[in-house]
Motif scaffolding. Structure first.
Motif, mmCIF file in Angstrom:
data_model
loop_
_atom_site.group_PDB
_atom_site.id
_atom_site.type_symbol
_atom_site.label_atom_id
_atom_site.label_comp_id
_atom_site.label_asym_id
_atom_site.label_seq_id
_atom_site.Cartn_x
_atom_site.Cartn_y
_atom_site.Cartn_z
ATOM 1 N N MET A 68 90.407 54.900 69.165
ATOM 2 C CA MET A 68 88.955 54.827 69.328
ATOM 3 C C MET A 68 88.537 55.620 70.565
ATOM 4 S SD MET A 68 86.606 53.281 67.609
ATOM 5 C CE MET A 68 84.946 52.808 67.725
ATOM 6 N N ILE A 69 87.456 56.313 70.431
ATOM 7 C CA ILE A 69 86.933 57.129 71.521
ATOM 8 C C ILE A 69 85.886 56.324 72.288
ATOM 9 C CG2 ILE A 69 85.167 58.198 70.055
ATOM 10 C CD1 ILE A 69 85.764 60.860 71.567
ATOM 11 N N SER A 70 85.874 56.459 73.610
ATOM 12 C CA SER A 70 84.902 55.712 74.414
ATOM 13 C C SER A 70 83.491 56.236 74.156
ATOM 14 C CB SER A 70 85.237 55.831 75.906
ATOM 15 O OG SER A 70 84.919 57.124 76.391
ATOM 16 N N GLN A 71 82.507 55.399 74.446
ATOM 17 C CA GLN A 71 81.112 55.802 74.273
ATOM 18 C C GLN A 71 80.777 56.995 75.160
ATOM 19 O OE1 GLN A 71 78.971 54.273 71.943
ATOM 20 N NE2 GLN A 71 77.777 56.110 72.369
ATOM 21 N N LYS A 72 81.304 56.974 76.383
ATOM 22 C CA LYS A 72 81.034 58.062 77.321
ATOM 23 C C LYS A 72 81.600 59.394 76.793
ATOM 24 C CE LYS A 72 80.950 58.528 82.307
ATOM 25 N NZ LYS A 72 81.414 57.985 83.580
ATOM 26 N N MET A 73 82.814 59.333 76.255
ATOM 27 C CA MET A 73 83.449 60.537 75.722
ATOM 28 C C MET A 73 82.729 60.984 74.447
ATOM 29 S SD MET A 73 86.207 61.978 77.101
ATOM 30 C CE MET A 73 85.821 63.693 76.923
ATOM 31 N N TYR A 105 82.905 68.007 65.816
ATOM 32 C CA TYR A 105 82.479 67.102 64.731
ATOM 33 C C TYR A 105 83.702 66.398 64.144
ATOM 34 C CZ TYR A 105 80.361 65.765 60.232
ATOM 35 O OH TYR A 105 79.914 65.077 59.135
ATOM 36 N N ALA A 106 84.703 67.177 63.754
ATOM 37 C CA ALA A 106 85.901 66.612 63.115
ATOM 38 C C ALA A 106 86.651 65.678 64.057
ATOM 39 C CB ALA A 106 86.820 67.734 62.635
ATOM 40 N N HIS A 107 86.743 66.050 65.329
ATOM 41 C CA HIS A 107 87.448 65.206 66.294
ATOM 42 C C HIS A 107 86.740 63.860 66.445
ATOM 43 C CE1 HIS A 107 90.249 64.415 69.568
ATOM 44 N NE2 HIS A 107 89.225 63.893 70.223
ATOM 45 N N LEU A 108 85.439 63.896 66.545
ATOM 46 C CA LEU A 108 84.688 62.640 66.647
ATOM 47 C C LEU A 108 84.937 61.753 65.424
ATOM 48 C CD1 LEU A 108 81.346 63.962 68.139
ATOM 49 C CD2 LEU A 108 82.755 62.148 69.130
ATOM 50 N N VAL A 109 84.871 62.322 64.250
ATOM 51 C CA VAL A 109 85.084 61.550 63.022
ATOM 52 C C VAL A 109 86.503 60.986 62.990
ATOM 53 C CG1 VAL A 109 85.244 61.729 60.498
ATOM 54 C CG2 VAL A 109 83.304 62.764 61.703
ATOM 55 N N GLU A 110 87.501 61.823 63.299
ATOM 56 C CA GLU A 110 88.896 61.384 63.275
ATOM 57 C C GLU A 110 89.170 60.251 64.251
ATOM 58 O OE1 GLU A 110 91.145 64.943 64.014
ATOM 59 O OE2 GLU A 110 90.716 65.747 62.024
ATOM 60 N N ARG A 111 88.428 60.212 65.332
ATOM 61 C CA ARG A 111 88.640 59.194 66.363
ATOM 62 C C ARG A 111 87.772 57.958 66.147
ATOM 63 N NH1 ARG A 111 89.863 61.050 71.500
ATOM 64 N NH2 ARG A 111 90.295 58.859 71.944
ATOM 65 N N GLY A 112 87.040 57.913 65.036
ATOM 66 C CA GLY A 112 86.193 56.756 64.766
ATOM 67 C C GLY A 112 84.879 56.780 65.513
ATOM 68 N N GLY A 113 84.519 57.936 66.047
ATOM 69 C CA GLY A 113 83.255 58.067 66.768
ATOM 70 C C GLY A 113 82.115 58.371 65.823
ATOM 71 N N ARG A 114 80.948 58.419 66.377
ATOM 72 C CA ARG A 114 79.742 58.692 65.595
ATOM 73 C C ARG A 114 79.192 60.053 65.989
ATOM 74 N NH1 ARG A 114 75.717 55.367 62.574
ATOM 75 N NH2 ARG A 114 74.218 56.981 62.057
#
Length: 164
Positions: free
Chosen positions: A1-6, A58-67
């Motif tokens: 999971m990616i942090s909100q800040k990241m 975009y892809a990195h955010l999706v892969e990490r469960g980010g929005r």
């Protein structure tokens, strides 16, 4: 999971990469209007690369469960005083992008996010290449100042750029 800040920082960078694509398309359009078709091709290839960079975020955010949060893309300038001024702007812009990537890397370290750090290493390397390419084209344009025949040759050379 990616942090909100990241996540927020990566969404901002996605937008910055999309802006870069728009900027290079605007520059290409300026070149087309001045019948510099080779420079226009070089800039269009550059613009497509920048869009691909945005899609990596975009892809990195999706892969990490980010929005992914898409934001309005600022309108780029539409006019430059000369081809030299335009490539000065290209180099300046790439230096700004490099600084943004370095800040993101520092944030990844601060957030203790090794996945983001590894992801960003590709961009660190890419920016070395981007700045070197812009520096070379600017150097060539400056060398040919006042030499229309040389400019025609350079334009032809720039038009030979292959899409990655």
């Amino acid at each position: 999971m990616i942090s909100q800040k990241m996540q927020n920082a990566f969404n901002d960078q996605l937008n910055a990469e999309a802006y870069s694509s728009y900027l290079y398309m605007a520059m290409a359009a300026w070149c087309e209007a001045d019948n510099l078709r080779g420079a226009a091709r070089w800039l269009n290839v550059q613009g497509r690369e920048e869009w691909a960079h945005a899609m990596k975020f975009y892809a990195h955010l999706v892969e990490r469960g980010g929005r992914v949060q898409l934001k309005a893309i600022e309108a780029p300038p539409a006019d430059w005083a000369s081809l030299e001024a335009m490539f000065e702007a290209v180099l300046g812009h790439e230096r700004k992008v490099t600084a943004r990537i370095h800040k993101l890397l520092a944030l990844a370290q601060q957030e203790k996010d090794p996945a983001a750090g590894v992801f960003l290493q590709w961009f660190v390397t890419e920016q070395v290449e981007e700045e070197a390419n812009a520096t070379q084209v600017l150097h060539d344009v400056k060398m040919l100042a006042g030499n229309p025949a040389g400019l025609v040759m350079l334009d032809h050379q720039l038009g030979a750029r292959k899409a990655d």
